[in-house]
Design a protein around this motif. Structure first.
Motif, PDB file in Angstrom:
ATOM      1  N   GLU A   5       0.683  -1.209   0.052  1.00 51.58           N
ATOM      2  CA  GLU A   5       0.063   0.134   0.074  1.00 51.58           C
ATOM      3  C   GLU A   5       1.018   1.176   0.049  1.00 51.58           C
ATOM      4  O   GLU A   5       0.458   2.307  -0.058  1.00 51.58           O
ATOM      5  CB  GLU A   5      -0.957  -0.155   1.128  1.00 51.58           C
ATOM      6  N   TRP A   6       2.292   1.276   0.090  1.00 51.89           N
ATOM      7  CA  TRP A   6       3.050   2.429   0.041  1.00 51.89           C
ATOM      8  C   TRP A   6       3.490   2.805  -1.154  1.00 51.89           C
ATOM      9  O   TRP A   6       3.569   3.764  -1.510  1.00 51.89           O
ATOM     10  CB  TRP A   6       4.525   1.939   1.010  1.00 51.89           C
ATOM     11  N   ASP A   7       3.200   1.638  -2.150  1.00 51.75           N
ATOM     12  CA  ASP A   7       3.408   2.051  -3.454  1.00 51.75           C
ATOM     13  C   ASP A   7       2.163   2.750  -4.295  1.00 51.75           C
ATOM     14  O   ASP A   7       1.185   2.259  -4.749  1.00 51.75           O
ATOM     15  CB  ASP A   7       3.799   0.590  -4.322  1.00 51.75           C
ATOM     16  N   TRP A   8       2.568   4.173  -4.368  1.00 51.80           N
ATOM     17  CA  TRP A   8       1.399   4.897  -4.983  1.00 51.80           C
ATOM     18  C   TRP A   8       1.211   4.650  -6.408  1.00 51.80           C
ATOM     19  O   TRP A   8      -0.123   4.979  -6.804  1.00 51.80           O
ATOM     20  CB  TRP A   8       1.914   6.341  -4.925  1.00 51.80           C
ATOM     21  N   LYS A   9       1.845   3.846  -7.225  1.00 57.24           N
ATOM     22  CA  LYS A   9       1.430   3.451  -8.340  1.00 57.24           C
ATOM     23  C   LYS A   9       0.482   2.224  -8.462  1.00 57.24           C
ATOM     24  O   LYS A   9      -0.314   2.266  -9.198  1.00 57.24           O
ATOM     25  CB  LYS A   9       2.675   2.886  -9.182  1.00 57.24           C
ATOM     26  N   LYS A  10       0.504   1.580  -7.229  1.00 54.88           N
ATOM     27  CA  LYS A  10      -0.348   0.290  -7.197  1.00 54.88           C
ATOM     28  C   LYS A  10      -1.732   0.719  -6.431  1.00 54.88           C
ATOM     29  O   LYS A  10      -2.710   0.419  -6.306  1.00 54.88           O
ATOM     30  CB  LYS A  10       0.289  -0.875  -6.688  1.00 54.88           C
ATOM     31  N   PHE A  11      -1.446   1.635  -5.464  1.00 52.81           N
ATOM     32  CA  PHE A  11      -2.390   2.066  -4.659  1.00 52.81           C
ATOM     33  C   PHE A  11      -2.496   3.809  -4.615  1.00 52.81           C
ATOM     34  O   PHE A  11      -1.952   4.295  -3.682  1.00 52.81           O
ATOM     35  CB  PHE A  11      -2.233   1.561  -3.038  1.00 52.81           C
ATOM     36  N   PRO A  12      -3.000   4.515  -5.571  1.00 55.44           N
ATOM     37  CA  PRO A  12      -2.957   6.053  -5.638  1.00 55.44           C
ATOM     38  C   PRO A  12      -3.799   6.514  -4.717  1.00 55.44           C
ATOM     39  O   PRO A  12      -3.471   7.681  -4.616  1.00 55.44           O
ATOM     40  CB  PRO A  12      -3.292   6.122  -7.375  1.00 55.44           C
ATOM     41  N   TYR A  13      -4.781   6.224  -4.229  1.00 50.92           N
ATOM     42  CA  TYR A  13      -5.790   6.868  -3.217  1.00 50.92           C
ATOM     43  C   TYR A  13      -6.084   8.350  -3.684  1.00 50.92           C
ATOM     44  O   TYR A  13      -5.774   9.072  -3.157  1.00 50.92           O
ATOM     45  CB  TYR A  13      -5.006   6.901  -2.035  1.00 50.92           C
ATOM     46  N   TYR A  14      -6.776   8.232  -5.121  1.00 52.09           N
ATOM     47  CA  TYR A  14      -6.872   9.677  -5.448  1.00 52.09           C
ATOM     48  C   TYR A  14      -7.712  10.519  -4.681  1.00 52.09           C
ATOM     49  O   TYR A  14      -7.502  11.761  -4.438  1.00 52.09           O
ATOM     50  CB  TYR A  14      -7.442   9.317  -6.875  1.00 52.09           C
ATOM     51  N   ASP A  15      -8.740   9.791  -4.078  1.00 54.72           N
ATOM     52  CA  ASP A  15      -9.733  10.553  -3.089  1.00 54.72           C
ATOM     53  C   ASP A  15      -8.990  11.161  -2.017  1.00 54.72           C
ATOM     54  O   ASP A  15      -9.094  12.536  -1.702  1.00 54.72           O
ATOM     55  CB  ASP A  15     -10.753   9.580  -2.569  1.00 54.72           C
ATOM     56  N   MET A  16      -7.909  10.443  -1.371  1.00 56.30           N
ATOM     57  CA  MET A  16      -7.250  10.986  -0.341  1.00 56.30           C
ATOM     58  C   MET A  16      -6.351  12.244  -0.694  1.00 56.30           C
ATOM     59  O   MET A  16      -6.205  13.134   0.054  1.00 56.30           O
ATOM     60  CB  MET A  16      -6.310  10.080   0.175  1.00 56.30           C
ATOM     61  N   MET A  17      -5.816  12.038  -1.981  1.00 55.73           N
ATOM     62  CA  MET A  17      -5.081  13.331  -2.477  1.00 55.73           C
ATOM     63  C   MET A  17      -6.017  14.664  -2.708  1.00 55.73           C
ATOM     64  O   MET A  17      -5.434  15.585  -2.353  1.00 55.73           O
ATOM     65  CB  MET A  17      -4.557  12.921  -3.821  1.00 55.73           C
ATOM     66  N   VAL A  18      -7.112  14.295  -3.273  1.00 61.38           N
ATOM     67  CA  VAL A  18      -8.094  15.417  -3.563  1.00 61.38           C
ATOM     68  C   VAL A  18      -8.431  15.931  -2.123  1.00 61.38           C
ATOM     69  O   VAL A  18      -8.439  17.344  -1.933  1.00 61.38           O
ATOM     70  CB  VAL A  18      -9.415  15.040  -4.081  1.00 61.38           C
ATOM     71  N   GLU A  19      -8.543  15.006  -1.090  1.00 58.53           N
ATOM     72  CA  GLU A  19      -9.147  15.624   0.169  1.00 58.53           C
ATOM     73  C   GLU A  19      -7.847  16.552   0.927  1.00 58.53           C
ATOM     74  O   GLU A  19      -8.260  17.648   1.682  1.00 58.53           O
ATOM     75  CB  GLU A  19      -9.384  14.416   1.110  1.00 58.53           C
ATOM     76  N   THR A  20      -6.620  16.051   0.586  1.00 55.47           N
ATOM     77  CA  THR A  20      -5.621  16.679   1.321  1.00 55.47           C
ATOM     78  C   THR A  20      -5.403  18.012   0.554  1.00 55.47           C
ATOM     79  O   THR A  20      -4.988  19.068   1.250  1.00 55.47           O
ATOM     80  CB  THR A  20      -4.073  15.908   1.091  1.00 55.47           C
ATOM     81  N   LEU A  21      -5.542  17.893  -0.407  1.00 58.45           N
ATOM     82  CA  LEU A  21      -5.263  19.246  -1.167  1.00 58.45           C
ATOM     83  C   LEU A  21      -6.480  20.465  -0.926  1.00 58.45           C
ATOM     84  O   LEU A  21      -6.255  21.593  -0.938  1.00 58.45           O
ATOM     85  CB  LEU A  21      -5.458  19.231  -3.081  1.00 58.45           C
ATOM     86  N   ASN A  22      -7.682  19.830  -0.908  1.00 64.80           N
ATOM     87  CA  ASN A  22      -8.817  20.732  -0.264  1.00 64.80           C
ATOM     88  C   ASN A  22      -8.382  21.343   1.348  1.00 64.80           C
ATOM     89  O   ASN A  22      -8.694  22.502   1.565  1.00 64.80           O
ATOM     90  CB  ASN A  22     -10.048  20.034  -0.267  1.00 64.80           C
ATOM     91  N   ILE A  23      -7.963  20.390   1.870  1.00 70.20           N
ATOM     92  CA  ILE A  23      -7.444  20.845   3.479  1.00 70.20           C
ATOM     93  C   ILE A  23      -6.320  21.748   3.172  1.00 70.20           C
ATOM     94  O   ILE A  23      -6.401  22.629   3.940  1.00 70.20           O
ATOM     95  CB  ILE A  23      -6.903  19.644   4.129  1.00 70.20           C
ATOM     96  N   LEU A  24      -5.380  21.686   2.550  1.00 69.07           N
ATOM     97  CA  LEU A  24      -4.381  22.578   2.492  1.00 69.07           C
ATOM     98  C   LEU A  24      -4.841  23.913   1.733  1.00 69.07           C
ATOM     99  O   LEU A  24      -4.214  24.983   1.963  1.00 69.07           O
ATOM    100  CB  LEU A  24      -3.191  21.930   1.539  1.00 69.07           C
ATOM    101  N   GLY A  25      -5.865  23.944   1.053  1.00 64.01           N
ATOM    102  CA  GLY A  25      -6.623  25.193   0.680  1.00 64.01           C
ATOM    103  C   GLY A  25      -5.687  25.896  -0.229  1.00 64.01           C
ATOM    104  O   GLY A  25      -6.011  27.425   0.016  1.00 64.01           O
ATOM    105  N   GLY A  26      -4.876  25.876  -1.096  1.00 65.38           N
ATOM    106  CA  GLY A  26      -4.031  26.683  -1.914  1.00 65.38           C
ATOM    107  C   GLY A  26      -2.638  26.949  -0.918  1.00 65.38           C
ATOM    108  O   GLY A  26      -1.946  28.142  -1.300  1.00 65.38           O
ATOM    109  N   MET A  27      -2.312  26.431   0.169  1.00 65.46           N
ATOM    110  CA  MET A  27      -1.207  26.685   0.917  1.00 65.46           C
ATOM    111  C   MET A  27       0.094  26.649  -0.032  1.00 65.46           C
ATOM    112  O   MET A  27       0.232  25.714  -0.907  1.00 65.46           O
ATOM    113  CB  MET A  27      -0.974  25.737   1.769  1.00 65.46           C
ATOM    114  N   LYS A  28       0.880  27.619   0.153  1.00 58.97           N
ATOM    115  CA  LYS A  28       2.106  27.940  -0.729  1.00 58.97           C
ATOM    116  C   LYS A  28       3.400  27.325   0.059  1.00 58.97           C
ATOM    117  O   LYS A  28       3.473  28.115   1.361  1.00 58.97           O
ATOM    118  CB  LYS A  28       2.156  29.395  -1.254  1.00 58.97           C
ATOM    119  N   ILE A  29       4.190  26.514  -0.369  1.00 54.80           N
ATOM    120  CA  ILE A  29       5.037  26.039   0.585  1.00 54.80           C
ATOM    121  C   ILE A  29       6.423  26.657  -0.055  1.00 54.80           C
ATOM    122  O   ILE A  29       6.500  26.679  -1.348  1.00 54.80           O
ATOM    123  CB  ILE A  29       5.173  24.542   0.611  1.00 54.80           C
TER     124      ILE A  29
END
Length: 118
Positions: free
Chosen positions: A94-118
């Motif tokens: 499950e650590w391998d993002w190519k086999k387990f991309p978890y797209y919903d989790m990526m979208v959720e994380t981006l929404n939480i960060l809300g345009g945060m600039k690093i």
């Protein structure tokens, strides 16, 4: 050699509130150098002929430069290290993002960060 067309690096920030270096290094026994400041990286690379490395910053503000010059770590190696640290055996991959991309989790994380600039 990297398959990337430009020199680059990846940073991973994990919400960890304790030092984990000792436990991780106990398992992998890395060849490493403890450094006090990021400005030490270039000097160590030149002094020891390091051609590839991982930089690990622990919760206690300690920095470790892991010499990967003679070691071939697979792509996404540190994701696997962290997965195994938290969940044990990584047979599920499950650590391998190519086999387990978890797209919903990526979208959720981006929404939480809300345009945060690093």
């Amino acid at each position: 050699l990297s398959s990337a067309s430009v020199c680059h690096f990846h940073m991973h920030f994990l919400p960890i509130n304790k030092s984990i270096w000792s436990d991780i290094n106990k398992k992998y026994n890395f060849k490493y150098y403890q450094i006090s400041d990021l400005s030490d990286v270039k000097n160590l690379i030149n002094m020891h002929g390091i051609t590839a490395y991982l930089l690990f910053g622990d919760y206690d503000d300690q920095l470790y430069l892991i010499d990967c010059s003679k070691e071939e770590f697979p792509s996404q190696f540190f994701r696997k290290v962290m997965y195994e640290y938290y969940y044990g055996n990584a047979e599920q991959n499950e650590w391998d993002w190519k086999k387990f991309p978890y797209y919903d989790m990526m979208v959720e994380t981006l929404n939480i960060l809300g345009g945060m600039k690093i």
